[in-house]
Design an enzyme around this catalytic site. Structure first.
Site, PDB file in Angstrom:
ATOM      1  N   ASN A 148       0.815  -1.502  -0.150  1.00 47.81           N
ATOM      2  CA  ASN A 148      -0.265   0.266  -0.016  1.00 47.81           C
ATOM      3  C   ASN A 148       0.650   1.415   0.068  1.00 47.81           C
ATOM      4  O   ASN A 148       0.249   2.657   0.001  1.00 47.81           O
ATOM      5  CB  ASN A 148      -1.157   0.269   1.193  1.00 47.81           C
ATOM      6  CG  ASN A 148      -0.072   0.432   2.432  1.00 47.81           C
ATOM      7  OD1 ASN A 148       0.874  -0.694   2.359  1.00 47.81           O
ATOM      8  ND2 ASN A 148      -0.264   0.977   3.765  1.00 47.81           N
ATOM      9  N   GLY A 224       2.445  -5.386   7.280  1.00 45.41           N
ATOM     10  CA  GLY A 224       1.977  -5.901   6.627  1.00 45.41           C
ATOM     11  C   GLY A 224       0.825  -6.503   7.783  1.00 45.41           C
ATOM     12  O   GLY A 224       0.276  -5.809   8.421  1.00 45.41           O
ATOM     13  N   SER A 225       0.073  -7.579   7.349  1.00 47.86           N
ATOM     14  CA  SER A 225      -1.264  -7.878   8.169  1.00 47.86           C
ATOM     15  C   SER A 225      -0.619  -8.552   9.214  1.00 47.86           C
ATOM     16  O   SER A 225       0.278  -8.748   9.802  1.00 47.86           O
ATOM     17  CB  SER A 225      -1.832  -8.741   7.505  1.00 47.86           C
ATOM     18  OG  SER A 225      -0.869 -10.705   7.334  1.00 47.86           O
ATOM     19  N   GLY A 229       2.493 -11.024  10.107  1.00 48.50           N
ATOM     20  CA  GLY A 229       3.173 -10.221  11.696  1.00 48.50           C
ATOM     21  C   GLY A 229       3.895 -10.827  13.093  1.00 48.50           C
ATOM     22  O   GLY A 229       4.485 -11.034  12.804  1.00 48.50           O
ATOM     23  N   GLU A 246       4.584  -4.255  12.183  1.00 47.42           N
ATOM     24  CA  GLU A 246       4.005  -2.899  11.690  1.00 47.42           C
ATOM     25  C   GLU A 246       3.130  -4.108  10.955  1.00 47.42           C
ATOM     26  O   GLU A 246       3.049  -4.257  10.115  1.00 47.42           O
ATOM     27  CB  GLU A 246       4.596  -1.561  11.461  1.00 47.42           C
ATOM     28  CG  GLU A 246       5.575  -0.631  12.158  1.00 47.42           C
ATOM     29  CD  GLU A 246       5.081   0.020  13.566  1.00 47.42           C
ATOM     30  OE1 GLU A 246       3.868  -0.279  13.369  1.00 47.42           O
ATOM     31  OE2 GLU A 246       6.171  -0.169  14.000  1.00 47.42           O
ATOM     32  N   CYS A 280      -3.159   2.099   7.332  1.00 49.67           N
ATOM     33  CA  CYS A 280      -3.696   1.277   8.112  1.00 49.67           C
ATOM     34  C   CYS A 280      -3.892   2.105   8.893  1.00 49.67           C
ATOM     35  O   CYS A 280      -4.097   1.914  10.059  1.00 49.67           O
ATOM     36  CB  CYS A 280      -1.640   0.664   8.647  1.00 49.67           C
ATOM     37  SG  CYS A 280      -0.983   2.084   8.040  1.00 49.67           S
ATOM     38  N   GLU A 458       9.988   3.155  14.282  1.00 50.46           N
ATOM     39  CA  GLU A 458      10.444   3.038  12.982  1.00 50.46           C
ATOM     40  C   GLU A 458      10.181   5.027  12.675  1.00 50.46           C
ATOM     41  O   GLU A 458       9.538   5.196  13.532  1.00 50.46           O
ATOM     42  CB  GLU A 458       9.577   2.636  12.285  1.00 50.46           C
ATOM     43  CG  GLU A 458       9.149   1.495  12.438  1.00 50.46           C
ATOM     44  CD  GLU A 458       8.710   0.478  10.610  1.00 50.46           C
ATOM     45  OE1 GLU A 458       9.545   0.128   9.673  1.00 50.46           O
ATOM     46  OE2 GLU A 458       7.385   0.611  10.590  1.00 50.46           O
TER      47      GLU A 458
HETATM   48  P1  NAD Z   1       0.974  -9.583   4.003  1.00 44.41           P
HETATM   49  O1  NAD Z   1       0.635  -9.459   5.480  1.00 44.41           O
HETATM   50  O2  NAD Z   1       0.000 -10.042   3.424  1.00 44.41           O
HETATM   51  O3  NAD Z   1       2.055  -9.127   3.213  1.00 44.41           O
HETATM   52  C1  NAD Z   1       2.830  -8.173   4.021  1.00 44.41           C
HETATM   53  C2  NAD Z   1       4.963  -8.708   3.031  1.00 44.41           C
HETATM   54  O4  NAD Z   1       4.662  -9.942   4.174  1.00 44.41           O
HETATM   55  C3  NAD Z   1       4.907  -8.831   1.770  1.00 44.41           C
HETATM   56  O5  NAD Z   1       5.798  -9.168   1.369  1.00 44.41           O
HETATM   57  C4  NAD Z   1       4.442 -10.660   1.874  1.00 44.41           C
HETATM   58  O6  NAD Z   1       4.521 -11.216   0.610  1.00 44.41           O
HETATM   59  C5  NAD Z   1       5.190 -10.712   3.136  1.00 44.41           C
HETATM   60  N1  NAD Z   1       4.666 -12.002   3.253  1.00 44.41           N
HETATM   61  C6  NAD Z   1       3.673 -13.340   3.278  1.00 44.41           C
HETATM   62  N2  NAD Z   1       4.088 -14.118   3.713  1.00 44.41           N
HETATM   63  C7  NAD Z   1       5.180 -14.190   4.552  1.00 44.41           C
HETATM   64  C8  NAD Z   1       5.930 -15.035   5.151  1.00 44.41           C
HETATM   65  N3  NAD Z   1       5.286 -16.391   5.191  1.00 44.41           N
HETATM   66  N4  NAD Z   1       6.793 -15.326   5.418  1.00 44.41           N
HETATM   67  C9  NAD Z   1       7.610 -13.917   5.378  1.00 44.41           C
HETATM   68  N5  NAD Z   1       7.493 -12.905   4.504  1.00 44.41           N
HETATM   69  C10 NAD Z   1       5.723 -13.209   4.192  1.00 44.41           C
HETATM   70  O7  NAD Z   1       0.005  -8.144   4.100  1.00 44.41           O
HETATM   71  P2  NAD Z   1      -0.541  -6.719   2.825  1.00 44.41           P
HETATM   72  O8  NAD Z   1      -1.571  -7.640   2.450  1.00 44.41           O
HETATM   73  O9  NAD Z   1       1.265  -7.082   1.645  1.00 44.41           O
HETATM   74  O10 NAD Z   1      -0.503  -5.362   3.314  1.00 44.41           O
HETATM   75  C11 NAD Z   1      -1.738  -4.608   3.882  1.00 44.41           C
HETATM   76  C12 NAD Z   1      -1.415  -4.998   5.731  1.00 44.41           C
HETATM   77  O11 NAD Z   1      -0.343  -4.565   5.641  1.00 44.41           O
HETATM   78  C13 NAD Z   1      -2.488  -4.210   6.377  1.00 44.41           C
HETATM   79  O12 NAD Z   1      -2.672  -4.914   7.525  1.00 44.41           O
HETATM   80  C14 NAD Z   1      -2.415  -3.336   6.815  1.00 44.41           C
HETATM   81  O13 NAD Z   1      -2.852  -2.570   8.080  1.00 44.41           O
HETATM   82  C15 NAD Z   1      -0.558  -2.933   7.157  1.00 44.41           C
HETATM   83  N6  NAD Z   1       0.160  -1.719   7.093  1.00 44.41           N
HETATM   84  C16 NAD Z   1       0.579  -1.865   7.643  1.00 44.41           C
HETATM   85  C17 NAD Z   1       1.254  -0.444   8.156  1.00 44.41           C
HETATM   86  C18 NAD Z   1       1.770   0.002   9.639  1.00 44.41           C
HETATM   87  O14 NAD Z   1       2.708   0.690   9.688  1.00 44.41           O
HETATM   88  N7  NAD Z   1       0.995  -0.244  10.670  1.00 44.41           N
HETATM   89  C19 NAD Z   1       1.429   0.197   6.777  1.00 44.41           C
HETATM   90  C20 NAD Z   1       0.829  -0.016   5.642  1.00 44.41           C
HETATM   91  C21 NAD Z   1       0.237  -1.691   5.603  1.00 44.41           C
END
Ligand code: NAD
Length: 477
Positions: A148, A224-225, A229, A246, A280, A458
C-alpha cells in the site's frame, strides 16, 4: 523485458515471473517481474552477510553521500516515479507524487542521521574508570513490505538500515514490485557496494519465509498484516533475533459536539477514504457524539457525493481503484457483513464501472454501527467506514479504546480539556487532534500498540533503536 532481482551486485532472473497489473485498467501491464526462489534468497542473505563487515566500517560520510544521491534522484524523478506508483498500486497521481516526495525526504533525513550517530559518556561509580555508550549496526536486516506504500515504507526501513551501517535484503510485496525495482536501480546508481543491498522479489511464503528463517538475517523489519506479522515474530523469537512488526489498524476518529464540523468532515473523508482507505492509519471507525450525529451524517454524505472515483492517473480523481480483485471482493464482502449485522448502509459500497476495466468501488458509509459488529472490529483495508454514536466524551473514549488495535486515534474538538485528556488516554501509538488519523511527519516516531505494532518505533531518530545495538564500554585510566 523481465525486470530482475538484484543479488550480490548482479541483476538476476528468477524461477518464475509475474505480471504487475494496473488496477485502474487491467489491460495495462505495468511490467513483468522475476520471482526469486529460496536458493536465490539465501544467496542474497549470504551476500549481505559477507558485505556487512566492510559496510559497517565505512565512514558516516561515505554512507551519507550514497543516501543523499539516492534522495536527489528520487526527488528529481518524482513525477515519473509517481506515475509508475499510481499505475501499479492505484492511488491517485497526487497521492503518489506525495508518497514519492516522502521517500526522497526520508533518504535525505537519514543521510544526515548517518553523520549524527550518537553516543554517551557516563561518570563511573568507580575511581579512574570511564564509561562510554556507543551504537553499532545490527548486521543483515531483512526488510519485508506491503503493497500500500510501495516506495515510502521501503524507504523508511532501507534508509535507516544503510545509514547506521547495516546491510539489507529487501522483499517487496508481490502486488507492487515496480516501485521497489525502481528504488533498487536508484540505490545501485547511487553507489551502494556489492552485497550491501539486495532485492529479492516474489512470494511471501517462499522469499519472505526463507528470509525470516535464515540464521544470517540478524534483524527483520516487517510491515503487513497481523497474520504474517505473527509468523515473523514467531520465527525471530524462536531464534532470538531482533524484529519489529507494524501491522493493521481499526483507527477511531472521535467527533465531539463542539468540533468545527467542516474540519471534522474533512478529517473523516480524508482519513476514511483517501488512498482508497488502504492505509493502516485509516479512520475506519467514526465515533460521533449523539447530539450532532444526524447533522454530521448529512454533511459527510454531502462531501462524499462530490468524491470522484476513477482512474488513478486521471486529473480530478479523488479516489483510485482498490488494489486488486481479491481486495475488492473482501471490501464488498464486508458491505454484506455490515448489512447482515444490522448496520445501515447510508452511502456507497457498490462496485463501479469506468471507461477502463478496473477494481472500482464507491466509498461506503455505515450508520448505526455498534462497536461489537465485525465492521467495527476487523480491519477491512478498503474505503469503508462505520459511524458509531457516543453519548458523551467519556463514552466516545471508551468506544475508541475498545479495539484489539492501537495504531492511531483522532479527535475533533475545540475543547482543550477533552483534547488534552484524549491525547493522554487514547490507547494508540499516535494521537491526532483536529487532523485526520492519516498523515504523519517523517522525522517523528511512527508505530502503535496492542495488535498494531510490536518492537521499537520506526522513523526519525527513534529508528536508531532498531537499526543499532548498544555497547557499553568501561576503560580504566
Ligand atoms: P501481508 O501480510 O499479506 O504481506 C506483507 C508482506 O509479507 C509481503 O511482502 C508478503 O509477501 C510478505 N509475506 C507473506 N507471507 C510471508 C511469510 N510467510 N514470511 C515472510 N513474509 C511473508 O500484508 P499486505 O496485504 O501486503 O498489506 C496490508 C497490511 O499491511 C494491512 O494489514 C495494513 O494495515 C498493514 N500495514 C501496516 C502499516 C503500519 O505501519 N502499521 C503500514 C502499511 C500497511
Amino acid at each position: 523485458m523481465i525486470r530482475k532481482n538484484y543479488i550480490c551486485g548482479e541483476w538476476a532472473g528468477g524461477a518464475a515471473v509475474s505480471s504487475n497489473i494496473n488496477p485502474s485498467d487491467t489491460n495495462d501491464i505495468v511490467g513483468e517481474y522475476a520471482h526469486a526462489d529460496s536458493v536465490q534468497t539465501a544467496t542474497a542473505v549470504e551476500a549481505a552477510h559477507a558485505a556487512f563487515p566492510i559496510w559497517a566500517s565505512t565512514t558516516p560520510q561515505e554512507r551519507h553521500d550514497i543516501l543523499l544521491r539516492a534522495s536527489t534522484e528520487i526527488v528529481a524523478r518524482r513525477e515519473e516515479l509517481a506515475r509508475l506508483l499510481a499505475r501499479e498500486e492505484g492511488k491517485t497521481l497526487l497521492e503518489a507524487t506525495y508518497e514519492v516526495g516522502r521517500a526522497g525526504q526520508i533518504f535525505d533525513f537519514f543521510s544526515g542521521e548517518a553523520l549524527r550517530i550518537p553516543g554517551e559518556k557516563f561518570a563511573s561509580i568507580r575511581p579512574n574508570v570511564e564509561v562510554e555508550v556507543t551504537r553499532e549496526p545490527v548486521g543483515v536486516v531483512g526488510v519485508i513490505t506491503p503493497w500500500n506504500f510501495p516506495i515510502a515504507i521501503p524507504a523508511w526501513k532501507i534508509a535507516p538500515a544503510l545509514a547506521y551501517g547495516n546491510t539489507v535484503v529487501f522483499k517487496p510485496a508481490e502486488l507492487a514490485p515496480a516501485s521497489a525495482h525502481a528504488l533498487t536501480e536508484i540505490l545501485v546508481r547511487a553507489g551502494v557496494p556489492k552485497g550491501v543491498f539486495n532485492l529479492v522479489m516474489g512470494r511471501g511464503p517462499v522469499v519472505g519465509q526463507t528470509m525470516i528463517d535464515h540464521k544470517n538475517v540478524d534483524a527483520v523489519s516487517f510491515t503487513g498484516s497481523v497474520a504474517t506479522g505473527r509468523r515473523v515474530a514467531m520465527a525471530c523469537a524462536g531464534s532470538m533475533r531482533k524484529f519489529q512488526i507494524e501491522m493493521g489498524g481499526k483507527n477511531p476518529l472521535v467527533v465531539l459536539a463542539d468540533a468545527d464540523l467542516q474540519n471534522a468532515v474533512g478529517c473523516a473523508v480524508n482519513g476514511a477514504y483517501f488512498a482508497t482507505g488502504q492505509r493502516c492509519t485509516a479512520s475506519s471507525r467514526i465515533i460521533v457524539e449523539q447530539s450532532i450525529y444526524m447533522r454530521f451524517t448529512d454533511l459527510l454524505i454531502e462531501r462524499m457525493r462530490a468524491l470522484v472515483v476513477d482512474d488513478a492517473l486521471r486529473p480530478g480523481t479523488n479516489i483510485g481503484p482498490v488494489v486488486d480483485g481479491t481486495q475488492l471482493e473482501q471490501d464488498l464482502s464486508y458491505i454484506a457483513i455490515g448489512r447482515s449485522e444490522g448496520a445501515r448502509l447510508a452511502y456507497g459500497g457498490e462496485r463501479l464501472d469506468r471507461q477502463t476495466p478496473g477494481f472500482y468501488m464507491s466509498p461506503a458509509l455505515f450508520l448505526d454501527a455498534d462497536h461489537s459488529m465485525r465492521i467495527a472490529r476487523e480491519e477491512i483495508f478498503g474505503p469503508v467506514a462505520a459511524m458509531i454514536a457516543a453519548r458523551d466524551y467519556d463514552h466516545a473514549l471508551e468506544l475508541a479504546n475498545d479495539t484489539d488495535f492501537g495504531l492511531c486515534a483522532g479527535i475533533c474538538t475545540t475543547s482543550l480539556k477533552f483534547a488534552t485528556h484524549f491525547k493522554r488516554h487514547a490507547q494508540a501509538g499516535m494521537v491526532m487532534v483536529n487532523l485526520p488519523t492519516t498523515g504523519v511527519d517523517y522525522h517523528a516516531p511512527f508505530g502503535g500498540r496492542k495488535r498494531s505494532s510490536f518492537g521499537s518505533r520506526e522513523q526519525g531518530r527513534y529508528a536508531a533503536d532498531f537499526y543499532t545495538t548498544i555497547k557499553t564500554g568501561y576503560t580504566s585510566a
